[in-house]
Scaffold this motif. Structure first.
Motif, PDB file in Angstrom:
ATOM      1  N   THR A 102      -2.805  10.630  10.341  1.00 43.20           N
ATOM      2  CA  THR A 102      -4.062  10.036   9.910  1.00 43.20           C
ATOM      3  C   THR A 102      -3.989   9.592   8.446  1.00 43.20           C
ATOM      4  OG1 THR A 102      -5.246  11.423  11.482  1.00 43.20           O
ATOM      5  CG2 THR A 102      -6.550  10.426   9.732  1.00 43.20           C
ATOM      6  N   LEU A 103      -3.488  10.467   7.573  1.00 41.14           N
ATOM      7  CA  LEU A 103      -3.370  10.102   6.160  1.00 41.14           C
ATOM      8  C   LEU A 103      -2.398   8.943   5.949  1.00 41.14           C
ATOM      9  CD1 LEU A 103      -3.431  13.586   4.425  1.00 41.14           C
ATOM     10  CD2 LEU A 103      -5.183  11.824   4.340  1.00 41.14           C
ATOM     11  N   THR A 104      -1.304   8.933   6.707  1.00 38.33           N
ATOM     12  CA  THR A 104      -0.364   7.820   6.624  1.00 38.33           C
ATOM     13  C   THR A 104      -1.039   6.523   7.021  1.00 38.33           C
ATOM     14  OG1 THR A 104       1.471   9.297   7.131  1.00 38.33           O
ATOM     15  CG2 THR A 104       1.844   6.960   7.491  1.00 38.33           C
ATOM     16  N   CYS A 105      -1.811   6.569   8.075  1.00 33.13           N
ATOM     17  CA  CYS A 105      -2.536   5.387   8.538  1.00 33.13           C
ATOM     18  C   CYS A 105      -3.504   4.894   7.457  1.00 33.13           C
ATOM     19  CB  CYS A 105      -3.291   5.725   9.824  1.00 33.13           C
ATOM     20  SG  CYS A 105      -4.055   4.329  10.622  1.00 33.13           S
ATOM     21  N   ILE A 106      -4.196   5.818   6.812  1.00 31.47           N
ATOM     22  CA  ILE A 106      -5.146   5.446   5.757  1.00 31.47           C
ATOM     23  C   ILE A 106      -4.420   4.812   4.576  1.00 31.47           C
ATOM     24  CG2 ILE A 106      -6.737   6.399   4.028  1.00 31.47           C
ATOM     25  CD1 ILE A 106      -7.556   8.456   6.224  1.00 31.47           C
ATOM     26  N   VAL A 107      -3.309   5.415   4.155  1.00 29.60           N
ATOM     27  CA  VAL A 107      -2.561   4.869   3.013  1.00 29.60           C
ATOM     28  C   VAL A 107      -2.005   3.493   3.339  1.00 29.60           C
ATOM     29  CG1 VAL A 107      -0.469   5.189   1.618  1.00 29.60           C
ATOM     30  CG2 VAL A 107      -2.022   7.094   1.982  1.00 29.60           C
ATOM     31  N   ILE A 108      -1.416   3.342   4.514  1.00 33.36           N
ATOM     32  CA  ILE A 108      -0.844   2.045   4.908  1.00 33.36           C
ATOM     33  C   ILE A 108      -1.940   0.985   4.969  1.00 33.36           C
ATOM     34  CG2 ILE A 108       0.334   0.806   6.774  1.00 33.36           C
ATOM     35  CD1 ILE A 108       2.214   2.693   5.402  1.00 33.36           C
ATOM     36  N   ARG A 109      -3.071   1.339   5.539  1.00 36.40           N
ATOM     37  CA  ARG A 109      -4.186   0.389   5.627  1.00 36.40           C
ATOM     38  C   ARG A 109      -4.707   0.030   4.239  1.00 36.40           C
ATOM     39  NH1 ARG A 109      -6.174  -3.924   7.327  1.00 36.40           N
ATOM     40  NH2 ARG A 109      -8.420  -3.984   7.513  1.00 36.40           N
ATOM     41  N   HIS A 110      -4.839   1.016   3.379  1.00 34.99           N
ATOM     42  CA  HIS A 110      -5.299   0.780   2.014  1.00 34.99           C
ATOM     43  C   HIS A 110      -4.343  -0.160   1.281  1.00 34.99           C
ATOM     44  CE1 HIS A 110      -5.460   1.731  -2.328  1.00 34.99           C
ATOM     45  NE2 HIS A 110      -6.767   1.734  -2.116  1.00 34.99           N
ATOM     46  N   GLN A 111      -3.059   0.097   1.414  1.00 33.90           N
ATOM     47  CA  GLN A 111      -2.074  -0.743   0.732  1.00 33.90           C
ATOM     48  C   GLN A 111      -2.025  -2.154   1.317  1.00 33.90           C
ATOM     49  OE1 GLN A 111      -0.209  -0.012  -2.130  1.00 33.90           O
ATOM     50  NE2 GLN A 111      -1.802   1.558  -2.111  1.00 33.90           N
ATOM     51  N   ALA A 112      -2.281  -2.286   2.603  1.00 34.22           N
ATOM     52  CA  ALA A 112      -2.291  -3.618   3.219  1.00 34.22           C
ATOM     53  C   ALA A 112      -3.469  -4.449   2.715  1.00 34.22           C
ATOM     54  CB  ALA A 112      -2.347  -3.487   4.741  1.00 34.22           C
ATOM     55  N   MET A 113      -4.553  -3.787   2.364  1.00 36.77           N
ATOM     56  CA  MET A 113      -5.746  -4.505   1.897  1.00 36.77           C
ATOM     57  C   MET A 113      -5.667  -4.873   0.413  1.00 36.77           C
ATOM     58  SD  MET A 113      -8.632  -2.272   3.927  1.00 36.77           S
ATOM     59  CE  MET A 113      -9.873  -2.655   2.741  1.00 36.77           C
ATOM     60  N   MET A 114      -4.821  -4.197  -0.345  1.00 38.06           N
ATOM     61  CA  MET A 114      -4.731  -4.439  -1.782  1.00 38.06           C
ATOM     62  C   MET A 114      -4.018  -5.758  -2.064  1.00 38.06           C
ATOM     63  SD  MET A 114      -5.997  -2.050  -3.736  1.00 38.06           S
ATOM     64  CE  MET A 114      -7.370  -1.951  -2.618  1.00 38.06           C
ATOM     65  N   PRO A 115      -4.591  -6.593  -2.948  1.00 39.84           N
ATOM     66  CA  PRO A 115      -3.869  -7.801  -3.361  1.00 39.84           C
ATOM     67  C   PRO A 115      -2.635  -7.419  -4.188  1.00 39.84           C
ATOM     68  CG  PRO A 115      -6.006  -7.645  -4.469  1.00 39.84           C
ATOM     69  CD  PRO A 115      -5.916  -6.497  -3.520  1.00 39.84           C
ATOM     70  N   GLU A 116      -1.643  -8.269  -4.183  1.00 37.53           N
ATOM     71  CA  GLU A 116      -0.395  -7.985  -4.897  1.00 37.53           C
ATOM     72  C   GLU A 116      -0.625  -7.770  -6.388  1.00 37.53           C
ATOM     73  OE1 GLU A 116       2.673  -7.387  -3.769  1.00 37.53           O
ATOM     74  OE2 GLU A 116       1.904  -7.572  -1.740  1.00 37.53           O
ATOM     75  N   SER A 117      -1.646  -8.414  -6.949  1.00 36.69           N
ATOM     76  CA  SER A 117      -1.897  -8.315  -8.390  1.00 36.69           C
ATOM     77  C   SER A 117      -2.682  -7.051  -8.778  1.00 36.69           C
ATOM     78  CB  SER A 117      -2.649  -9.555  -8.866  1.00 36.69           C
ATOM     79  OG  SER A 117      -3.895  -9.643  -8.187  1.00 36.69           O
ATOM     80  N   SER A 118      -3.161  -6.301  -7.802  1.00 38.40           N
ATOM     81  CA  SER A 118      -3.971  -5.120  -8.090  1.00 38.40           C
ATOM     82  C   SER A 118      -3.122  -4.009  -8.696  1.00 38.40           C
ATOM     83  CB  SER A 118      -4.626  -4.611  -6.803  1.00 38.40           C
ATOM     84  OG  SER A 118      -5.276  -3.391  -7.036  1.00 38.40           O
ATOM     85  N   ARG A 119      -3.729  -3.274  -9.628  1.00 43.91           N
ATOM     86  CA  ARG A 119      -3.005  -2.142 -10.211  1.00 43.91           C
ATOM     87  C   ARG A 119      -2.913  -0.976  -9.235  1.00 43.91           C
ATOM     88  NH1 ARG A 119      -6.552   1.399 -14.201  1.00 43.91           N
ATOM     89  NH2 ARG A 119      -8.486   1.443 -13.019  1.00 43.91           N
ATOM     90  N   TRP A 120      -3.693  -1.000  -8.150  1.00 44.21           N
ATOM     91  CA  TRP A 120      -3.660   0.051  -7.137  1.00 44.21           C
ATOM     92  C   TRP A 120      -2.625  -0.223  -6.048  1.00 44.21           C
ATOM     93  CZ3 TRP A 120      -5.859   4.219  -8.730  1.00 44.21           C
ATOM     94  CH2 TRP A 120      -6.944   4.145  -9.601  1.00 44.21           C
ATOM     95  N   LYS A 121      -2.024  -1.391  -6.110  1.00 44.79           N
ATOM     96  CA  LYS A 121      -0.987  -1.727  -5.128  1.00 44.79           C
ATOM     97  C   LYS A 121       0.297  -0.985  -5.488  1.00 44.79           C
ATOM     98  CE  LYS A 121       0.753  -4.326  -1.785  1.00 44.79           C
ATOM     99  NZ  LYS A 121       0.246  -4.347  -0.445  1.00 44.79           N
ATOM    100  N   ALA A 122       0.755  -0.129  -4.609  1.00 45.36           N
ATOM    101  CA  ALA A 122       1.949   0.682  -4.852  1.00 45.36           C
ATOM    102  C   ALA A 122       3.193  -0.067  -4.392  1.00 45.36           C
ATOM    103  CB  ALA A 122       1.844   2.008  -4.118  1.00 45.36           C
ATOM    104  N   ARG A 123       4.276   0.175  -5.089  1.00 41.76           N
ATOM    105  CA  ARG A 123       5.550  -0.374  -4.629  1.00 41.76           C
ATOM    106  C   ARG A 123       5.970   0.396  -3.382  1.00 41.76           C
ATOM    107  NH1 ARG A 123       7.511   0.935 -10.010  1.00 41.76           N
ATOM    108  NH2 ARG A 123       9.023   2.163  -8.859  1.00 41.76           N
ATOM    109  N   LYS A 124       6.898  -0.139  -2.637  1.00 43.25           N
ATOM    110  CA  LYS A 124       7.359   0.509  -1.404  1.00 43.25           C
ATOM    111  C   LYS A 124       7.938   1.896  -1.684  1.00 43.25           C
ATOM    112  CE  LYS A 124       6.377  -2.184   1.973  1.00 43.25           C
ATOM    113  NZ  LYS A 124       5.362  -1.752   2.909  1.00 43.25           N
ATOM    114  N   VAL A 125       8.641   2.029  -2.787  1.00 48.98           N
ATOM    115  CA  VAL A 125       9.232   3.326  -3.127  1.00 48.98           C
ATOM    116  C   VAL A 125       8.116   4.348  -3.367  1.00 48.98           C
ATOM    117  CG1 VAL A 125      10.617   4.550  -4.850  1.00 48.98           C
ATOM    118  CG2 VAL A 125      11.296   2.277  -4.097  1.00 48.98           C
ATOM    119  N   THR A 126       7.089   3.951  -4.104  1.00 50.70           N
ATOM    120  CA  THR A 126       5.961   4.850  -4.372  1.00 50.70           C
ATOM    121  C   THR A 126       5.245   5.210  -3.078  1.00 50.70           C
ATOM    122  OG1 THR A 126       5.700   3.741  -6.506  1.00 50.70           O
ATOM    123  CG2 THR A 126       3.890   5.136  -5.775  1.00 50.70           C
TER     124      THR A 126
END
Length: 171
Positions: A116-140
């Protein structure tokens, strides 16, 4: 979760235990009929724009099915709430010690939590624009997901491998 002392004042009539088991099995039957359309919709009716999160949603649904099957058929706990006491009447109870079964129950619930948490994180990251400071790199993102797994699975594996001994605890 088992009481260390055997208390003869705790008595659960057989017909009440059978009613509890029947109610668990009815709930399991209802949930199984709901799992079928859920898996069907996830596999064949997911919109194309949800393709990135689809594997995570499927893993969450699979975890729900595993938790349901384990809890309702394989473990089948009977809870005596007055004494915070659980005993097991499922298919595995005759072959595996109860502390190990409790550890496995906690493990499958933890797997559901991680999914569930993985799903939430993946969904959150998919919604973030590339320029957002909340967008995590793949490694992060991978470090966050691995941290979830370590945080959830380390205690449950420890509890399962090294079952809790009430007599040792009292000593």
């Amino acid at each position: 979760m088992m009481s260390a002392l055997k208390d003869s004042s705790i008595f659960l009539p057989l017909n009440f235990e059978q009613l509890l088991v029947l109610s668990q099995r009815i709930a399991f039957g209802i949930s199984c009929t709901l799992h079928i359309p859920a898996i069907f919709c996830l596999l064949w009716k997911t919109p194309p724009h949800q393709s990135q999160i689809k594997p995570n949603l499927v893993s969450v649904q699979i975890c729900v099915i595993v938790v349901d099957l384990y809890y309702s058929i394989l473990f089948e706990p009977i809870l005596i709430a007055e004494e915070i006491f659980i005993y097991c009447s499922g298919a595995l109870c005759h072959f595996v010690p109860v502390p190990v079964l409790m550890g496995l129950l906690i493990f499958v619930i933890a797997a559901f939590g991680v999914s569930t948490l993985t799903c939430i994180v993946i969904r959150h990251q998919a919604m973030m624009p590339e320029s957002s400071r909340w967008k995590a790199r793949k490694v992060t993102e991978h470090i966050i997901l691995i941290s979830f797994m370590i945080a959830f699975f380390t205690p449950t594996i420890t509890f399962t491998v090294f079952p809790f001994d009430f007599n040792e605890s009292e000593r």
